[in-house]
Design a protein around this motif. Structure first.
Motif, PDB file in Angstrom:
ATOM      1  N   LEU A 197      10.920   0.264   2.005  1.00  0.00           N
ATOM      2  CA  LEU A 197      11.672   1.128   1.089  1.00  0.00           C
ATOM      3  C   LEU A 197      11.069   2.534   0.989  1.00  0.00           C
ATOM      4  N   THR A 198       9.744   2.623   0.928  1.00  0.00           N
ATOM      5  CA  THR A 198       9.131   3.957   0.859  1.00  0.00           C
ATOM      6  C   THR A 198       9.307   4.701   2.177  1.00  0.00           C
ATOM      7  N   PRO A 219       6.587   7.479  -1.614  1.00  0.00           N
ATOM      8  CA  PRO A 219       6.090   8.123  -0.399  1.00  0.00           C
ATOM      9  C   PRO A 219       5.664   9.555  -0.693  1.00  0.00           C
ATOM     10  N   SER A 220       4.703  10.041   0.071  1.00  0.00           N
ATOM     11  CA  SER A 220       4.260  11.416  -0.093  1.00  0.00           C
ATOM     12  C   SER A 220       3.677  11.921   1.217  1.00  0.00           C
ATOM     13  N   ARG A 230       1.407  16.583   7.755  1.00  0.00           N
ATOM     14  CA  ARG A 230       0.306  15.611   7.833  1.00  0.00           C
ATOM     15  C   ARG A 230       0.873  14.196   7.697  1.00  0.00           C
ATOM     16  N   PRO A 231       0.123  13.195   8.140  1.00  0.00           N
ATOM     17  CA  PRO A 231       0.626  11.812   8.049  1.00  0.00           C
ATOM     18  C   PRO A 231       1.030  11.434   6.622  1.00  0.00           C
ATOM     19  N   ILE A 272       1.725   6.666  -2.508  1.00  0.00           N
ATOM     20  CA  ILE A 272       1.022   6.965  -3.761  1.00  0.00           C
ATOM     21  C   ILE A 272       1.413   5.904  -4.782  1.00  0.00           C
ATOM     22  N   PHE A 273       0.417   5.334  -5.449  1.00  0.00           N
ATOM     23  CA  PHE A 273       0.672   4.378  -6.529  1.00  0.00           C
ATOM     24  C   PHE A 273       0.375   5.045  -7.854  1.00  0.00           C
TER      25      PHE A 273
END
Length: 133
Positions: free
Chosen positions: A68-69, A85-86, A104-105, A109-110
């Protein structure tokens, strides 16, 4: 509630009003890692599902959150919090010079819910003392 263990460690401060001074600070003591199988047993204990069901759901959690992210969604996980996602990129002065290689890759993030994030606020503390022997 149990007390969190700490030990005192000596540090030389490199900044601030006490720069250059030797001070003692509390450092958390990690009492070890709970393995996945033991975690599963803890989750199943006192619930209406058995360890196999807990293990199946927890194993699937990684796959579903990743999928999902990867598609750009944030995933809310109840009282735990949200996974999103970030990514970041290098800065360019001219937008025409920007290309995907500047990115960048990506990472996940939680962000814990306040009740989860603050769950240790009422914990006590206990200094771990070295055993003499």
């Amino acid at each position: 509630m149990a007390n969190l263990k700490y030990k005192l460690v000596k540090r030389k401060l490199n900044f601030g009003a006490q720069k250059g001074k030797i001070v003692y600070v509390a450092q958390p003591v990690n009492l070890g890692k709970i393995g996945f199988e033991d975690f599963v047993k803890e989750m199943a204990d006192g619930s209406t599902v058995d360890a196999a069901d807990v293990k199946a759901v927890l194993s699937r959690l990684h796959t579903v959150i990743s999928r999902l992210t990867e598609r750009g969604f944030s995933v809310e996980c109840g009282e735990l919090g949200t996974f999103r996602p970030s990514f970041s990129s290098a800065a360019v002065e001219d937008e025409k010079k920007f290309n995907v290689s500047n990115i960048r890759p990506a990472k996940i993030i939680f962000t814990p819910k306040p009740s989860f994030k603050n769950s240790l606020r009422s914990a006590g503390f206990e200094q771990l003392t070295a055993k003499k022997g």
